[in-house]
Design an enzyme around this catalytic site. Structure first.
Site, mmCIF file in Angstrom:
data_model
loop_
_atom_site.group_PDB
_atom_site.id
_atom_site.type_symbol
_atom_site.label_atom_id
_atom_site.label_comp_id
_atom_site.label_asym_id
_atom_site.label_seq_id
_atom_site.Cartn_x
_atom_site.Cartn_y
_atom_site.Cartn_z
ATOM 1 N N GLY A 10 40.059 12.951 0.224
ATOM 2 C CA GLY A 10 40.873 11.983 0.991
ATOM 3 C C GLY A 10 40.024 11.328 2.063
ATOM 4 N N GLY A 13 40.822 8.103 4.213
ATOM 5 C CA GLY A 13 41.993 8.082 5.089
ATOM 6 C C GLY A 13 41.543 8.055 6.544
ATOM 7 C CE1 TYR A 152 51.536 15.592 5.009
ATOM 8 C CE2 TYR A 152 52.914 15.757 6.961
ATOM 9 C CZ TYR A 152 51.668 15.644 6.385
ATOM 10 O OH TYR A 152 50.560 15.583 7.187
HETATM 11 C C1 AKB Z 1 53.097 12.129 9.343
HETATM 12 O O1 AKB Z 1 53.766 11.468 10.145
HETATM 13 O O2 AKB Z 1 53.467 12.409 8.205
HETATM 14 C C2 AKB Z 1 51.774 12.675 9.817
HETATM 15 C C3 AKB Z 1 51.941 14.044 10.357
HETATM 16 C C4 AKB Z 1 52.655 14.244 11.635
HETATM 17 O O3 AKB Z 1 51.489 14.979 9.770
HETATM 18 N N1 AKB Z 1 51.202 11.823 10.781
#
Ligand code: AKB
Length: 337
Positions: A10, A13, A152
């Site tokens: 990555g 990024g 996530y």
């Molecule tokens: C997101 O907003 O997904 C990232 C994080 C806080 O990990 N910047």
């Protein structure tokens, strides 16, 4: 003979670009970067591979050509983007990490020495159930509120655990090397860079507001003015990764560390932005889903373990971040825009 390299996934990024710049200060470090995009420019110490971390053939080719000494595994789909395509996010964020952990374990065995696996996790690994609880527990420790509400966040938390699992599974390479896979992880707050604009994250309103103001564009912030989460300027994030990577193994009492710099509400970011760019029009138009995500993230992180174990201390508090790093560099970047 295979060439010795530090692998960065990555790499194109936000964190990757800043990390490459820092790592190339030491000309003895050979870097292999991997990203799904083509690199525009490369440094003589950097070899770039365009490809997908899910491509097993590509990972095998990497092992056949390079001796990987350390891995910064940065490739990930961020929180907002992951909510659009949760299964794709799971593939990249979890299956991708699993493949890289295998690669690291394999390389460690070959070398007879543990490969360092540096993994950035996130405040998204936390999930506070409601705003009352968020206000009641403003500063969270690593083991608290590990109930993420996003794909996530789930992916990051699980991958932290996978890192722990593989470290234990491959423990004891030799008397000299008590762990085989040297997994080390930081949980980052929202990051703000003066040189790049993030995409697909939910903490993006901070950097987006500033970059829009410097360009002379109006900005509609997608969270309420009172929304508060922790942030960090990119140079401190890079320092955290490098310091953690360099710390002696025996000084680390845990695998996962919180790191943070300052906590601000969206209104406070607006005020700091207006001080520098007074003619900007910044309004608030909260987006239901994105607001819902940020409301589950803590106001602040307790990073005392990182401070104690490996001397973590951010150089930039809110004032310094804006005054010395963000405002001058962002203003310069868009001058004439
Ligand atoms: C997101 O907003 O997904 C990232 C994080 C806080 O990990 N910047």
């Amino acid at each position: 003979m295979r060439k010795k390299v530090t692998l960065i996934t990555g790499a194109l990024g936000e964190i990757g670009q800043a990390l490459i710049e820092a790592l190339t200060q030491d000309i003895s470090t050979r870097i292999l970067t991997l990203d799904i995009r083509d690199a525009d420019t490369t440094h003589p110490a950097v070899t770039h591979l365009k490809g997908d971390i899910l491509d097993s053939g590509l990972l095998s080719r990497i092992i056949s050509e390079y001796e990987v000494e350390a891995i910064y595994h940065l490739a990930a789909l961020l929180s907002t983007r992951s909510e659009f395509t949760p299964e794709a996010a799971h593939k990249v964020n979890v299956e991708g990490t699993l493949k890289l952990l295998h690669l690291a374990a394999d390389q460690s065995e070959w070398r007879g020495q543990p490969v360092k696996f540096i993994f950035p996790s996130s405040i998204a690994a936390y999930g506070l159930p409601d705003l009352e609880t968020k206000a009641k527990y403003p500063t969270v420790k690593e083991h608290e509120w590990n109930t993420p509400g996003t794909m996530y966040g789930c992916n990051k938390l699980y991958c932290e655990m996978l890192g722990g699992y593989y470290s234990r599974r491959y423990r004891q390479l030799s008397e000299e090397h008590p762990v085989m896979l040297d997994f080390r992880c930081v949980r980052f707050p929202g990051l703000i860079s003066a040189f790049t604009v993030p995409s697909g994250g939910t903490s993006d309103y901070g950097p987006e507001m500033l970059h829009a103001a410097a360009k002379g564009e109006p900005y509609a912030c997608f969270v309420r003015p009172d929304t508060a989460i922790p942030f960090m300027a990119m140079p401190d994030a890079i320092t955290a990764l490098l310091q953690l990577a360099a710390a002696p193994r025996e000084s680390l009492s845990r695998l996962v560390y919180n790191v943070t710099s300052f906590s601000l509400s969206a209104e406070q970011i607006r005020q700091l932005t207006l001080q520098a760019f007074p003619n900007t029009q910044i309004t608030f138009e909260p987006h239901l889903k994105r607001q819902g995500i940020v409301d589950t993230w803590p106001i602040d992180l307790d990073d005392s373990a990182a401070r104690r174990d490996w001397g973590w201390k951010p150089e930039h508090d809110a004032e310094r971040s804006f005054r010395d790093y963000l405002i001058p560099n962002i203003a310069r970047r868009y001058r004439g825009a």
